[in-house]
Design a protein around this motif. Structure first.
Motif, PDB file in Angstrom:
ATOM      1  N   VAL A  47      14.069  48.912   9.545  1.00 57.84           N
ATOM      2  CA  VAL A  47      13.110  50.346   9.930  1.00 57.84           C
ATOM      3  C   VAL A  47      13.522  50.059   8.178  1.00 57.84           C
ATOM      4  CG1 VAL A  47      12.170  52.366  10.646  1.00 57.84           C
ATOM      5  CG2 VAL A  47      13.404  50.557  12.694  1.00 57.84           C
ATOM      6  N   LEU A  48      13.011  50.112   8.190  1.00 59.36           N
ATOM      7  CA  LEU A  48      13.091  51.035   5.927  1.00 59.36           C
ATOM      8  C   LEU A  48      12.394  52.597   6.000  1.00 59.36           C
ATOM      9  CD1 LEU A  48      11.430  48.344   3.859  1.00 59.36           C
ATOM     10  CD2 LEU A  48      14.432  48.961   4.482  1.00 59.36           C
ATOM     11  N   ARG A  49      12.613  53.499   5.034  1.00 63.46           N
ATOM     12  CA  ARG A  49      13.189  55.451   5.278  1.00 63.46           C
ATOM     13  C   ARG A  49      12.378  55.578   6.394  1.00 63.46           C
ATOM     14  NH1 ARG A  49      13.042  56.516  -0.073  1.00 63.46           N
ATOM     15  NH2 ARG A  49      12.687  54.515  -1.525  1.00 63.46           N
ATOM     16  N   ASN A  50      13.171  55.059   7.727  1.00 61.86           N
ATOM     17  CA  ASN A  50      12.414  55.602   9.239  1.00 61.86           C
ATOM     18  C   ASN A  50      11.320  55.761   8.580  1.00 61.86           C
ATOM     19  OD1 ASN A  50      15.257  56.416   9.689  1.00 61.86           O
ATOM     20  ND2 ASN A  50      14.631  58.163   8.611  1.00 61.86           N
ATOM     21  N   LYS A  51      10.231  55.027   8.668  1.00 62.65           N
ATOM     22  CA  LYS A  51       8.643  54.761   8.235  1.00 62.65           C
ATOM     23  C   LYS A  51       7.790  53.193   8.739  1.00 62.65           C
ATOM     24  CE  LYS A  51       6.272  57.270   6.675  1.00 62.65           C
ATOM     25  NZ  LYS A  51       5.754  58.151   5.565  1.00 62.65           N
ATOM     26  N   LEU A  52       8.849  52.327   7.984  1.00 66.89           N
ATOM     27  CA  LEU A  52       8.320  50.515   7.971  1.00 66.89           C
ATOM     28  C   LEU A  52       9.209  50.072   8.763  1.00 66.89           C
ATOM     29  CD1 LEU A  52       6.750  48.614   6.898  1.00 66.89           C
ATOM     30  CD2 LEU A  52       7.855  48.209   5.216  1.00 66.89           C
ATOM     31  N   PHE A  53       8.611  49.633   9.779  1.00 68.53           N
ATOM     32  CA  PHE A  53       9.095  48.903  11.295  1.00 68.53           C
ATOM     33  C   PHE A  53       8.661  46.826  10.854  1.00 68.53           C
ATOM     34  CE2 PHE A  53       8.558  52.376  12.718  1.00 68.53           C
ATOM     35  CZ  PHE A  53       9.775  52.684  13.345  1.00 68.53           C
ATOM     36  N   TYR A  54       9.706  46.662  10.576  1.00 66.51           N
ATOM     37  CA  TYR A  54       9.593  44.954  10.457  1.00 66.51           C
ATOM     38  C   TYR A  54      10.257  44.340  11.225  1.00 66.51           C
ATOM     39  CZ  TYR A  54      13.325  45.130   7.835  1.00 66.51           C
ATOM     40  OH  TYR A  54      15.248  45.825   6.609  1.00 66.51           O
ATOM     41  N   SER A  55       9.673  42.901  10.993  1.00 67.89           N
ATOM     42  CA  SER A  55      10.343  41.464  11.948  1.00 67.89           C
ATOM     43  C   SER A  55      10.302  40.331  10.927  1.00 67.89           C
ATOM     44  CB  SER A  55      10.400  41.946  13.312  1.00 67.89           C
ATOM     45  OG  SER A  55       9.002  41.557  13.344  1.00 67.89           O
ATOM     46  N   LEU A  56      10.859  39.750  10.675  1.00 71.47           N
ATOM     47  CA  LEU A  56      10.296  38.135  10.406  1.00 71.47           C
ATOM     48  C   LEU A  56      11.717  36.941  10.943  1.00 71.47           C
ATOM     49  CD1 LEU A  56       9.548  36.591   8.540  1.00 71.47           C
ATOM     50  CD2 LEU A  56      11.007  36.825   6.446  1.00 71.47           C
ATOM     51  N   GLU A  57      11.072  36.005  11.462  1.00 69.67           N
ATOM     52  CA  GLU A  57      12.179  34.806  12.020  1.00 69.67           C
ATOM     53  C   GLU A  57      11.059  33.652  11.376  1.00 69.67           C
ATOM     54  OE1 GLU A  57      13.654  33.224  15.850  1.00 69.67           O
ATOM     55  OE2 GLU A  57      11.505  34.717  16.241  1.00 69.67           O
ATOM     56  N   ARG A  58      12.533  32.702  10.748  1.00 69.08           N
ATOM     57  CA  ARG A  58      11.368  31.482  10.172  1.00 69.08           C
ATOM     58  C   ARG A  58      12.480  30.690  10.981  1.00 69.08           C
ATOM     59  NH1 ARG A  58       7.787  28.347   8.334  1.00 69.08           N
ATOM     60  NH2 ARG A  58       8.700  27.124   6.972  1.00 69.08           N
ATOM     61  N   VAL A  59      11.561  29.256  11.861  1.00 68.68           N
ATOM     62  CA  VAL A  59      12.935  28.694  11.926  1.00 68.68           C
ATOM     63  C   VAL A  59      12.651  26.925  11.752  1.00 68.68           C
ATOM     64  CG1 VAL A  59      13.698  27.472  14.443  1.00 68.68           C
ATOM     65  CG2 VAL A  59      12.916  29.350  14.079  1.00 68.68           C
ATOM     66  N   HIS A  60      12.703  26.410  11.486  1.00 70.89           N
ATOM     67  CA  HIS A  60      13.319  24.284  10.622  1.00 70.89           C
ATOM     68  C   HIS A  60      13.714  23.767  11.572  1.00 70.89           C
ATOM     69  CE1 HIS A  60      11.971  21.674   8.148  1.00 70.89           C
ATOM     70  NE2 HIS A  60      13.523  21.114   8.301  1.00 70.89           N
ATOM     71  N   ALA A  61      13.249  22.717  12.298  1.00 75.29           N
ATOM     72  CA  ALA A  61      14.068  21.830  13.171  1.00 75.29           C
ATOM     73  C   ALA A  61      13.288  20.444  13.171  1.00 75.29           C
ATOM     74  CB  ALA A  61      13.764  21.514  14.345  1.00 75.29           C
ATOM     75  N   GLY A  62      13.932  19.426  12.167  1.00 76.06           N
ATOM     76  CA  GLY A  62      13.815  18.482  12.082  1.00 76.06           C
ATOM     77  C   GLY A  62      13.350  17.274  12.693  1.00 76.06           C
ATOM     78  N   PRO A  63      12.465  15.754  12.481  1.00 76.94           N
ATOM     79  CA  PRO A  63      12.173  15.652  13.368  1.00 76.94           C
ATOM     80  C   PRO A  63      13.319  14.882  14.373  1.00 76.94           C
ATOM     81  CG  PRO A  63      10.787  15.119  10.909  1.00 76.94           C
ATOM     82  CD  PRO A  63      11.738  15.686  11.058  1.00 76.94           C
ATOM     83  N   ARG A  64      14.096  14.596  14.069  1.00 73.31           N
ATOM     84  CA  ARG A  64      15.599  14.035  14.722  1.00 73.31           C
ATOM     85  C   ARG A  64      16.556  14.638  15.567  1.00 73.31           C
ATOM     86  NH1 ARG A  64      13.049  10.436  11.812  1.00 73.31           N
ATOM     87  NH2 ARG A  64      14.449  11.068   9.714  1.00 73.31           N
ATOM     88  N   PHE A  65      15.915  16.616  15.110  1.00 75.19           N
ATOM     89  CA  PHE A  65      17.385  17.409  15.352  1.00 75.19           C
ATOM     90  C   PHE A  65      16.608  17.740  16.783  1.00 75.19           C
ATOM     91  CE2 PHE A  65      18.280  22.061  15.553  1.00 75.19           C
ATOM     92  CZ  PHE A  65      19.577  22.234  15.299  1.00 75.19           C
ATOM     93  N   TYR A  66      17.317  17.433  17.697  1.00 70.61           N
ATOM     94  CA  TYR A  66      17.058  17.541  19.479  1.00 70.61           C
ATOM     95  C   TYR A  66      17.937  18.714  20.081  1.00 70.61           C
ATOM     96  CZ  TYR A  66      15.400  12.855  17.987  1.00 70.61           C
ATOM     97  OH  TYR A  66      14.922  11.588  17.862  1.00 70.61           O
ATOM     98  N   GLY A  67      17.463  20.189  19.565  1.00 71.58           N
ATOM     99  CA  GLY A  67      18.009  21.460  19.517  1.00 71.58           C
ATOM    100  C   GLY A  67      17.224  21.898  20.286  1.00 71.58           C
ATOM    101  N   TYR A  68      16.795  23.477  20.347  1.00 76.32           N
ATOM    102  CA  TYR A  68      15.679  23.943  21.610  1.00 76.32           C
ATOM    103  C   TYR A  68      14.469  23.825  20.697  1.00 76.32           C
ATOM    104  CZ  TYR A  68      13.031  27.767  23.534  1.00 76.32           C
ATOM    105  OH  TYR A  68      12.143  28.275  24.264  1.00 76.32           O
ATOM    106  N   TYR A  69      14.291  24.366  19.394  1.00 75.16           N
ATOM    107  CA  TYR A  69      13.633  24.054  18.287  1.00 75.16           C
ATOM    108  C   TYR A  69      13.981  22.226  18.024  1.00 75.16           C
ATOM    109  CZ  TYR A  69      12.368  28.146  18.406  1.00 75.16           C
ATOM    110  OH  TYR A  69      12.156  29.812  18.804  1.00 75.16           O
ATOM    111  N   SER A  70      12.741  21.503  18.267  1.00 77.90           N
ATOM    112  CA  SER A  70      12.764  20.064  17.655  1.00 77.90           C
ATOM    113  C   SER A  70      10.832  19.860  16.330  1.00 77.90           C
ATOM    114  CB  SER A  70      13.182  19.003  19.599  1.00 77.90           C
ATOM    115  OG  SER A  70      13.277  17.221  18.321  1.00 77.90           O
TER     116      SER A  70
END
Length: 972
Positions: free
Chosen positions: A514-537
Motif C-alpha cells: 500500500v502506498l500512502r495508505n491509499k494505493l493498493f497494488y500487487s504484481l506477480e511475474r513468473v517465467h519457466a522455460g520449456p525444460r523447467f519441470y516445476g509447478y510452472y513449466s
C-alpha cells in the motif's frame, strides 16, 4: 356527592315542570312533551356516566310511544297494541301508569338504571297516590322521592325510579313491576312491567395453590393453580403455560367451562432436563384467558419459580478434552450401495496452546455412491512450537515456483531451531494417474524479522506423455523475502532444472503493498522455460492489480493478466496459447447497503503456432449493483459486448446477466434464488447457457434443521450437457448431542433421460476424549451414607451445595463437584432431602479446600435425629431454711420426676444445649418447658443461665450431661 347533586337537580326540574306546566290544568300532549324535553331531559342526561336513563315523549291523552333520541323510528306492532289498550283505558276512572320507555333496558353489573313513568289521575278529584316497585333481591332503589305523592284531578306526574344493580348480579333478563294506586279512595290503580337485561361481565382470576421450591434435574414437578370465574356469566377459559427454559410441559385441563363464581384447580406438569449442568431457575408463566364470542377476553397471569438443582454442576469441564467425531454413513443409488466410517478430530493438546493435532480416518466400501460418499482418506497433522508433522493424504508444498501444492499420500515435516527452519516431504500423488512420486527438502534462514532466505530442492517423476517420457526431474531454487516497510512485501525466487540434456531456468517475482495508505497494488511475474519441470513449466505468467480510492465510497480498480504457453513453439504440443485480459472499472458505495460497479473488459486469446487454431477477442461492459439491508440482499449484473473472431472474420454480439436474492425474515429460516443467463465466457464459439437455482433453509425446532436446493444448468443447444439437481437435507440433533442427517439427491437431464436417485444417512457421534486434568480447577467427590447401617449403604437424592454450585447424590450416595476453582468451600446439606427425622453426624457446613488439578473426597454420615426436652421447675423450699434464716427457693433441672404439689414451671429462663461443636439456646415457655429437636446423637450438655433468675433464687445444678443416641427422645 356530584351524582347526588345531579339527581337532586333532576327532582327540582321535574317539580318545577309539574308546577309550571301541569299546576292547574290538565297537560296537553304538546306541553308535556315540550316540558320534558326542555327541563327534565337535559338534567337527566348530565347525572352520571354510570347511570342508564330511558325516557320518551308521552301524554295522558295520546298513547303513542317512541324511543328516546329516535322520534322518527316507527312503533312496533306490540307497541301499537299496547297503545290501543292504554287508549281504551283512558276514559276509565282511576290512576293510570304508562311507561314511555323501551320494553327491555340493557345495563352492566354495578350500573345505575333510571326508568321514567307517567302517572295520571283520570278522576275529577285530587288523590294521594302510593307507588311501589317490585325488583330482584339485592337490587336497591336510590335517590327516591317520597313514595306517596299528591296528584290533582286530571293531572299527570313524571316519576323516576333509579335502581342500583349489584356488581355480582348474574347475566340475564329480569322482570320488574311498577305500581301506583290511591292510598284511601276506592279508585282503581294500575301498574306496568318492564325488563332489565344485565349484560355479561368477563373477569377471570388465577392464584398459585401449590408448587415446589426445588426439584432435582430430570425430575417432574406439578404446580397447582386455582382458576376462578369472577364474571357474572358462564364462560369458557383457556389455560396455557410458558416455561423458561424450554422444558417439556403440559396443562390439564387446558380448557374449562366455569359458571359464574366457580373455581377449579389446574395442574401444570413440567419435566426438567436430566442433563442440566448448571443450577437454573425454572419460570412458569400461567395465563388463563376467558374466551367470548368475539375472541379472547380478560386474562389473568401467575408466575411460578422453581429452583432446578443439577445432579452434577459443571461450571466448566475439569478435563482437557480433544474434540473428536465418529461418523457412520450409508448411501444407496439406483445401481449401487455402500457405506463409510469416519473418525476425525481437531484441537489443542495443551491448555496453553502451541501444540495442535488434527486427523481424519475415512474408509468407504464403495467410493462415490450417490455422489456423497468420499474416497478413502487417512491423514494426521501436528503443529507445535518447534515441529510440524504431516502424515498420510495431505497437500504437500515446497515453494511457489517448484511445487505450490501436490495432493498425495506420504509424510513431511519441518523443524524450527533459533533462526533456522529445515524440512521436507516425500509423497505419491493421488489426483493424477499414474501416481507420480516426489521427494523434497528445504533449509530457511531468517536473520531479521523483515528478511528471510530459503533454499529448495526436489526430485519428482515427470508425467508420461508423447513429448516427455517418464523420467525423473531434479530442480533447485533459492527464495528471498524482504519487507522494506509495513504493508509492503517483496518475494523473489530463482530456480534451475538439472536434466541429462540440460535444464532450463525459472524465476518468480511478487510485489505487493500500500502506498500512502491509499494505493493498493500487487504484481506477480513468473517465467519457466520449456525444460523447467516445476509447478510452472514452459510458461510466462503476469498478474497485476491496482485499487485507488479517489474519495470515500468511490474506488478505481484495474486488473491485468497475461499467460503464454509453449515458449519455444514446439509443434508437438499442437498449440501455443497466448491470453491477455485487461479490466478497468469503478466501484461506488451509495450508502451503507448499496454498492454499484462498472467494469470495462478487453480479453484476447490466440494460437501462436501456424496455422493458428484460434484467434478471437472479447470487449464487454459490465454493470453490477448490490443492495443489502438488514433482512435481505439483492445483487444483479448485466454484461454486453462484441466477440471478434479474426480467423472466421466475423463478429457477434455477446450478452450475459446474473442475479441473486436472499431473504431472511427471521433467524429460523432463510430463502434465496440465483441464476445466470447468456453466452459462455472466453470461448471462440460461445453458446448460450443458463444456470438457475433456489435454496431454502428452515430451523423447524430447536433440534431439527432442514434445507432444500434445486439447480438447473446447461446449454439449450446441447441437451447432453443440460442437467437438473434436487437436494434435500434434514438434520436432527438427539438429546445426547448426536446428529442424524438424511440427504436426498435427485439428478437428471433436462432432455428427459433417466437420471439417478441417491440417499445418504449419516449418524454423527461427538467423542471428546479426555487428555489431561486442567490445573485451573479442582474436583470434590463425596458420598452420603447411612451411619447406622453396618454396610454403610448410600443415601440417594440428597442435595449438597458448595457456595452456589449444587449436586445430588446418586443411588449409591455418591456426589461430585467436578469443576471448582481453587479455594475453600462450605458444603451444605439440604435438610429436607435427607429425610424426615434425620440429620448428618456432624453439623454442616463442612469446610473443604479445593486444589487445582486435584480431587478432594468428603464422607457425610446420616443418622436419625435425637431430641432433648425438659422443664425448669421452681420449688418453694429446699432442705429447710438457708443459713440466713430467710426462705429460699430452688430452680433446677428436673430428671423426669413428677412435679410435687405447689411446684410450678419457671418461664423465660435461658437454657443452652451444646455438644462442643455448636450450641443451641431456648427460652422456657410459660410452663417452664423447653425443647431441642433435630439434634445429632452424641454427648450433650444442658445448662441454665442463672443471670436471668429473680433475686433469692439459686440453681440446683448448673448443667446436666446426657448421652443421646440416634432416635432418642430424652426428657430432663
Amino acid at each position: 356527592m356530584s351524582d347526588m347533586i345531579a339527581r337532586f337537580a333532576v327532582v327540582l326540574c321535574l317539580a318545577a315542570a309539574g308546577a309550571g306546566a301541569w299546576g292547574s290544568a290538565p297537560a296537553t300532549a304538546a306541553s308535556l312533551t315540550e316540558t320534558c324535553a326542555a327541563t327534565a331531559l337535559p338534567c337527566l342526561a348530565a347525572v352520571s356516566m354510570d347511570t342508564v336513563f330511558v325516557y320518551a315523549s308521552a301524554t295522558a291523552a295520546s298513547p303513542a310511544l317512541s324511543y328516546a333520541g329516535d322520534a322518527s323510528r316507527p312503533a312496533t306492532p306490540a307497541q301499537r297494541a299496547h297503545a290501543r289498550r292504554e287508549a281504551s283505558r283512558a276514559d276509565e276512572p282511576g290512576v293510570l301508569v304508562r311507561l314511555p320507555s323501551p320494553g327491555i333496558l340493557e345495563a352492566a353489573p354495578g350500573a345505575i338504571v333510571t326508568v321514567r313513568f307517567v302517572v295520571s289521575n283520570g278522576t275529577a278529584t285530587a288523590l294521594e297516590v302510593r307507588e311501589s316497585v317490585e325488583c330482584p333481591q339485592d337490587w336497591a332503589r336510590i335517590a327516591a322521592a317520597a313514595r306517596v305523592f299528591p296528584l290533582g284531578a286530571g293531572e299527570a306526574a313524571v316519576r323516576l325510579v333509579t335502581l342500583h344493580i349489584p356488581t355480582d348480579c348474574p347475566a340475564g333478563t329480569y322482570d320488574l313491576r311498577y305500581d301506583a294506586a290511591p292510598t284511601s279512595a276506592p279508585v282503581p290503580g294500575s301498574g306496568t312491567t318492564f325488563a332489565v337485561a344485565v349484560l355479561p361481565h368477563l373477569e377471570v382470576a388465577a392464584r398459585v395453590v401449590a408448587a415446589p421450591r426445588t426439584v432435582v434435574a430430570g425430575g417432574e414437578f406439578i404446580a397447582e393453580v386455582a382458576v376462578a370465574n369472577r364474571g357474572n356469566a358462564e364462560a369458557r377459559i383457556s389455560v396455557r403455560a410458558t416455561v423458561r427454559p424450554g422444558f417439556d410441559s403440559r396443562v390439564e385441563p387446558a380448557d374449562l367451562m366455569l359458571a359464574s363464581g366457580e373455581t377449579r384447580h389446574v395442574s401444570v406438569w413440567v419435566k426438567t432436563d436430566r442433563d442440566l449442568e448448571r443450577r437454573v431457575v425454572c419460570t412458569v408463566l400461567v395465563e388463563a384467558t376467558m374466551l367470548g364470542g368475539d375472541g379472547p377476553g380478560a386474562t389473568a397471569q401467575e408466575v411460578i419459580t422453581v429452583d432446578v438443582i443439577p445432579r452434577v454442576t459443571r461450571l466448566t469441564d475439569p478435563y482437557r478434552r480433544f474434540p473428536s467425531w465418529v461418523k457412520l454413513t450409508g448411501a444407496a443409488s439406483r445401481n449401487s450401495a455402500g457405506g463409510q466410517i469416519e473418525v476425525s478430530g481437531a484441537g489443542p493438546l495443551t491448555a496453553e496452546g502451541g501444540r495442535n493435532l488434527s486427523y481424519v480416518l475415512r474408509h468407504a466400501s464403495t467410493p462415490s455412491v450417490g455422489r456423497y460418499v468420499s474416497w478413502d482418506e487417512y491423514w494426521m497433522a501436528y503443529r507445535g512450537r518447534h515441529l510440524d508433522v504431516d502424515v498420510g493424504d495431505r497437500v504437500y508444498s515446497l515453494s511457489p515456483l517448484l511445487q505450490k501444492f501436490n495432493y498425495g499420500r506420504g509424510a513431511g515435516g519441518r523443524l524450527r531451531l533459533f533462526r533456522f527452519t529445515a524440512g521436507g516431504h516425500f509423497a505419491g500423488g493421488r489426483s493424477t494417474e499414474p501416481h507420480r512420486r516426489e521427494v523434497a527438502a528445504f533449509v530457511a534462514f531468517k536473520p531479521r524479522s523483515d528478511i528471510g532466505v530459503k533454499a529448495n530442492v526436489i526430485e519428482k517423476e515427470a508425467a508420461v506423455a508423447a513429448f516427455d517420457p517418464g523420467t525423473r526431474h531434479r530442480l533447485a531454487s533459492v527464495e528471498a523475502r524482504y519487507v522494506p516497510a509495513p504493508g509492503t512485501q517483496i518475494e523473489v525466487e530463482y530456480g534451475a532444472g538439472h536434466e541429462t540434456g540440460g535444464g532450463d531456468r525459472g524465476y518468480r517475482l511478487a510485489l505487493g503493498g500500500v502506498l500512502r495508505n491509499k494505493l493498493f497494488y500487487s504484481l506477480e511475474r513468473v517465467h519457466a522455460g520449456p525444460r523447467f519441470y516445476g509447478y510452472y513449466s514452459d510458461t510466462e505468467f503476469t498478474l497485476g492489480t491496482l485499487q485507488f480510492p479517489v474519495k470515500p465510497g468511490v474506488t478505481l480498480r484495474s486488473f491485468y493478466r497475461s499467460l503464454v504457453n509453449n515458449l519455444d513453439l514446439d509443434p508437438a504440443r499442437l498449440a501455443a496459447n497466448a491470453e491477455r485480459n485487461i479490466t478497468a472499472g469503478v466501484s461506488c458505495m451509495a450508502g451503507p447497503s448499496v454498492r454499484l460497479l462498472v467494469d470495462l473488459q478487453d480479453y484476447a486469446r490466440r494460437d501462436r503456432l501456424g496455422p493458428p487454431a484460434y484467434d478471437f477477442g472479447e470487449r464487454t461492459v459490465r454493470v453490477s449493483a448490490g443492495y443489502s439491508p438488514a433482512h435481505y440482499s439483492l445483487y444483479g449484473s448485466a454484461e454486453v459486448g462484441v466477440l471478434d473472431d479474426a480467423l472466421d472474420r466475423r463478429k457477434a454480439v455477446l450478452s450475459r446477466c446474473s442475479f441473486s436474492a436472499s431473504f431472511r425474515p427471521a433467524q429460523r429460516h432463510s430463502y434465496s434464488v440465483y441464476g445466470s443467463l447468456g453466452h459462455s465466457k472466453y470461448s471462440e464459439d460461445p453458446r448460450r447457457s443458463d444456470n438457475l437455482g433456489a435454496a431454502a433453509r428452515w430451523r423447524i425446532t430447536r433440534d431439527i434443521d432442514m434445507s432444500l436446493d434445486y439447480h438447473v444448468s446447461g446449454s439449450p443447444s446441447l441437451v447432453e450437457n443440460t442437467y437438473r439437481i434436487l437436494t434435500h437435507s434434514v438434520d436432527y440433533r438427539l438429546p445426547n448431542r448426536h446428529v442424524l442427517t438424511l440427504k436426498t439427491n435427485i439428478w437428471g437431464r433436462r432432455g428427459g433421460d433417466r437420471g439417478d436417485l441417491a440417499l445418504l444417512l449419516t449418524y454423527s457421534i461427538p467423542t471428546a476424549l479426555p487428555i489431561g486434568r486442567k490445573e485451573t480447577v479442582g474436583t470434590v467427590k463425596g458420598r452420603v451414607y447411612d451411619a447406622e447401617d453396618p454396610r454403610r449403604a448410600g443415601v440417594a437424592n440428597v442435595i449438597i451445595t458448595a457456595d452456589g454450585a449444587a449436586a445430588v447424590s446418586n443411588a449409591r450416595g455418591e456426589f461430585e463437584f467436578p469443576s471448582l476453582e481453587p479455594g475453600t468451600y462450605s458444603l451444605q446439606v439440604d435438610a429436607k432431602s435427607i429425610g424426615l427425622g434425620r440429620v448428618t453426624e456432624r453439623r454442616p457446613p463442612f469446610a473443604v479446600t479445593v486444589e487445582g488439578g486435584r480431587t478432594t473426597r468428603v464422607e457425610i454420615g446420616v443418622v436419625r435425629s435425637a431430641s432433648i426436652s425438659g422443664q425448669v421447675r421452681m420449688f418453694d423450699s429446699w432442705n429447710g431454711e438457708a443459713e440466713t434464716g430467710t426462705a429460699s427457693v430452688l430452680v433446677g433441672l428436673g430428671k423426669g420426676k413428677e412435679t410435687p404439689a405447689g411446684v410450678r414451671g419457671l418461664a423465660d429462663v435461658l437454657v443452652e444445649a451444646t455438644n462442643g461443636e455448636y450450641s443451641l439456646a431456648r427460652y422456657t415457655t410459660s410452663r417452664g418447658d423447653f425443647d431441642f429437636s433435630g439434634l445429632p446423637p452424641g454427648r450433650w450438655v444442658v445448662s441454665i443461665y442463672p443471670e436471668g433468675l429473680p433475686h433469692y433464687y439459686f440453681v440446683e445444678a448448673d448443667e446436666v450431661t446426657l448421652e443421646v443416641g440416634p432416635g432418642d427422645d430424652v426428657h430432663v
